[in-house]
Design an enzyme around this catalytic site. Structure first.
Site, PDB file in Angstrom:
ATOM      1  N   ARG A 222      27.384  88.840  86.418  1.00 60.48           N
ATOM      2  CA  ARG A 222      27.756  87.946  85.317  1.00 60.48           C
ATOM      3  C   ARG A 222      26.537  87.784  84.406  1.00 60.48           C
ATOM      4  O   ARG A 222      25.389  87.822  84.873  1.00 60.48           O
ATOM      5  CB  ARG A 222      28.158  86.571  85.865  1.00 60.48           C
ATOM      6  N   HIS A 270      31.837  94.243  79.121  1.00 62.54           N
ATOM      7  CA  HIS A 270      32.491  93.656  80.306  1.00 62.54           C
ATOM      8  C   HIS A 270      33.782  94.401  80.666  1.00 62.54           C
ATOM      9  O   HIS A 270      34.850  93.797  80.773  1.00 62.54           O
ATOM     10  CB  HIS A 270      32.758  92.160  80.087  1.00 62.54           C
TER      11      HIS A 270
HETATM   12  N1  LIG Z   1      31.589  93.353  85.348  1.00 57.90           N
HETATM   13  C1  LIG Z   1      32.808  93.342  85.828  1.00 57.90           C
HETATM   14  O1  LIG Z   1      33.725  93.902  85.228  1.00 57.90           O
HETATM   15  C2  LIG Z   1      33.072  92.666  87.119  1.00 57.90           C
HETATM   16  C3  LIG Z   1      34.323  92.862  87.723  1.00 57.90           C
HETATM   17  C4  LIG Z   1      34.563  92.303  88.960  1.00 57.90           C
HETATM   18  C5  LIG Z   1      33.584  91.534  89.601  1.00 57.90           C
HETATM   19  N2  LIG Z   1      32.369  91.354  88.966  1.00 57.90           N
HETATM   20  C6  LIG Z   1      31.327  90.537  89.637  1.00 57.90           C
HETATM   21  O2  LIG Z   1      31.099  91.020  90.952  1.00 57.90           O
HETATM   22  C7  LIG Z   1      30.941  89.908  91.815  1.00 57.90           C
HETATM   23  C8  LIG Z   1      31.074  90.315  93.267  1.00 57.90           C
HETATM   24  O3  LIG Z   1      32.423  90.581  93.584  1.00 57.90           O
HETATM   25  P1  LIG Z   1      32.880  90.840  95.105  1.00 57.90           P
HETATM   26  O4  LIG Z   1      34.361  90.886  95.103  1.00 57.90           O
HETATM   27  O5  LIG Z   1      32.123  91.988  95.676  1.00 57.90           O
HETATM   28  O6  LIG Z   1      32.372  89.471  95.781  1.00 57.90           O
HETATM   29  P2  LIG Z   1      32.216  89.110  97.313  1.00 57.90           P
HETATM   30  O7  LIG Z   1      33.035  90.015  98.169  1.00 57.90           O
HETATM   31  O8  LIG Z   1      32.410  87.642  97.418  1.00 57.90           O
HETATM   32  O9  LIG Z   1      30.681  89.442  97.622  1.00 57.90           O
HETATM   33  C9  LIG Z   1      29.635  88.696  97.143  1.00 57.90           C
HETATM   34  C10 LIG Z   1      28.347  89.172  97.794  1.00 57.90           C
HETATM   35  O10 LIG Z   1      27.229  88.447  97.238  1.00 57.90           O
HETATM   36  C11 LIG Z   1      26.483  87.887  98.305  1.00 57.90           C
HETATM   37  N3  LIG Z   1      25.863  86.624  97.891  1.00 57.90           N
HETATM   38  C12 LIG Z   1      26.451  85.538  97.331  1.00 57.90           C
HETATM   39  N4  LIG Z   1      25.546  84.559  97.131  1.00 57.90           N
HETATM   40  C13 LIG Z   1      24.375  85.034  97.586  1.00 57.90           C
HETATM   41  C14 LIG Z   1      23.070  84.495  97.687  1.00 57.90           C
HETATM   42  N5  LIG Z   1      22.794  83.258  97.270  1.00 57.90           N
HETATM   43  N6  LIG Z   1      22.100  85.270  98.218  1.00 57.90           N
HETATM   44  C15 LIG Z   1      22.355  86.510  98.667  1.00 57.90           C
HETATM   45  N7  LIG Z   1      23.581  87.088  98.596  1.00 57.90           N
HETATM   46  C16 LIG Z   1      24.571  86.354  98.083  1.00 57.90           C
HETATM   47  C17 LIG Z   1      27.480  87.653  99.411  1.00 57.90           C
HETATM   48  O11 LIG Z   1      26.787  87.526 100.637  1.00 57.90           O
HETATM   49  P3  LIG Z   1      27.624  87.337 102.026  1.00 57.90           P
HETATM   50  O12 LIG Z   1      28.237  88.705 102.285  1.00 57.90           O
HETATM   51  O13 LIG Z   1      26.599  86.985 103.016  1.00 57.90           O
HETATM   52  O14 LIG Z   1      28.658  86.282 101.761  1.00 57.90           O
HETATM   53  C18 LIG Z   1      28.328  88.911  99.308  1.00 57.90           C
HETATM   54  O15 LIG Z   1      27.711  89.991  99.970  1.00 57.90           O
HETATM   55  C19 LIG Z   1      31.977  88.927  91.265  1.00 57.90           C
HETATM   56  O16 LIG Z   1      31.730  87.604  91.674  1.00 57.90           O
HETATM   57  C20 LIG Z   1      31.753  89.077  89.771  1.00 57.90           C
HETATM   58  O17 LIG Z   1      30.659  88.257  89.370  1.00 57.90           O
HETATM   59  C21 LIG Z   1      32.113  91.899  87.765  1.00 57.90           C
END
Ligand SMILES: NC(=O)c1ccc[n+]([C@@H]2O[C@H](COP(=O)([O-])OP(=O)(O)OC[C@H]3O[C@@H](n4cnc5c(N)ncnc54)[C@H](OP(=O)(O)O)[C@@H]3O)[C@@H](O)[C@H]2O)c1
Length: 307
Positions: A222, A270
């Site tokens: 983000r 995005h």
């Molecule tokens: N640009 C785009 O088009 C687009 C599209 C979709 C998503 N995104 C972004 O991608 C993000 C991730 O998506 P996802 O589905 O992969 O999410 P997810 O499955 O919830 O994974 C989030 C990861 O981040 C880690 N994390 C969260 N807070 C942390 C912290 N304080 N310190 C260290 N690690 C931390 C989590 O650790 P744990 O495994 O230990 O919980 C997990 O491994 C979304 O939230 C969004 O911001 C962007």
């Protein structure tokens, strides 16, 4: 019992058709359509509607996107479950985009873009993939899916998460204490973190200073993860060699912003991955079925962690 679809009409039409086939007993309500608010159990939206409190029997708030950082958490009544979008279309698109970004940065495409402007036919040295270390901030669903696609290239792969992980072929670090060691061995850093109080501004001067000189950034999290001024400074002083950004703050980036014209930056609006209505409708339906059966929801947000 009703499902309220509060998003664009084109995607709504596809959702409506699939819902009619798969969940004919659930009333599907599009934007602006009349509904008895007491009947609304499920709501799919990008932002929390100002009048959410009128849906007194709302049980699940679905985000139409993969993140939920756009929801003002205080505006969602406490007992309502918040669910982010986990669906095959988003996952596939992120796999494509991360592969594109890694190869763009690995094979010096931004430098060639500048050389082309000067009609300069100038080969640049590139290390073998096995010597270019890729590190993921975040090892969630999207990062792990992207990692699977990258494995055949033989880049050394690492990642950092909040909790301890074990992933085949990936050096895993975790927690605040594990960040420095992870950064010190990362040549291309991919940000795939959710935006939370803990991760806001994480891509800053201090973090860049811990990467090897000449490292690259692929940012698909983000916009508010990144200190854009610090990025420009790091690029201008050679600490970072290049950056590819799919997200900025604000979005869209104003026309006069220096990132637009920076020779070491590529920007996309995005679009790394976008919810695909056909696959997303099936994933929401699956979750409604799970909810009705009292099972765990896929993508359920831990509201205390913020993701
Ligand atoms: N640009 C785009 O088009 C687009 C599209 C979709 C998503 N995104 C972004 O991608 C993000 C991730 O998506 P996802 O589905 O992969 O999410 P997810 O499955 O919830 O994974 C989030 C990861 O981040 C880690 N994390 C969260 N807070 C942390 C912290 N304080 N310190 C260290 N690690 C931390 C989590 O650790 P744990 O495994 O230990 O919980 C997990 O491994 C979304 O939230 C969004 O911001 C962007």
């Amino acid at each position: 019992m009703a499902f309220l679809f509060n998003s664009d009409a084109a995607r709504g039409a596809i959702f409506r058709e699939i819902f009619a086939r798969e969940l004919p007993d659930l009333q599907f309500v599009g934007p602006g359509q009349p509904v008895d608010p007491d009947k609304v159990r499920y709501l799919l939206t990008w932002t929390v509607p100002a009048d959410i409190s009128r849906y007194r029997n709302l049980e699940v708030l679905f985000s139409i996107g993969a993140g939920i950082d756009q929801f003002k958490q205080d505006s969602v009544p406490e007992p309502v479950a918040v669910v982010r979008m986990v669906e095959d279309g988003i996952i596939r698109m992120m796999q494509e985009y991360v592969t594109l970004g890694i190869l763009t940065l690995h094979r010096e495409m931004l430098a060639y873009r500048e050389l082309q402007k000067q009609c300069a036919w100038q080969p640049l040295a590139v290390p073998q993939a096995a010597r270019r270390r890729i590190g993921f901030l975040g090892l969630g669903i999207l990062a792990q899916a992207a990692i699977e696609r990258l494995k055949p290239f033989q880049f050394p792969l690492a990642g950092w998460s909040r909790s301890k992980k074990q992933i085949d072929g990936v050096t895993c670090h975790h927690g605040t204490d594990g960040l420095a060691a992870f950064l010190a061995e990362t040549d291309i850093l991919v940000c795939l973190l959710p935006l939370t109080d803990e991760t806001r501004g994480i891509l800053n001067a201090d973090l860049f200073s811990q990467l090897p000189a000449g490292a690259r950034l692929l940012h698909v999290g983000r916009g508010a993860h990144l200190d854009q001024t610090a990025l420009i400074e790091a690029l201008d002083h050679g600490r970072l060699a290049a950056a590819m950004l799919d997200v900025t703050d604000p979005e869209p980036l104003p026309a006069e912003h220096p990132l637009w014209q920076h020779p070491k930056v590529a920007i996309t609006p995005h679009i790394a991955s976008v919810t695909q209505p056909e696959t997303a409708a099936h994933s929401v339906i699956e979750n409604i079925r799970r909810h009705l059966a009292g099972k765990n929801l896929i993508g359920l947000v831990d509201r205390t962690r913020g993701y």
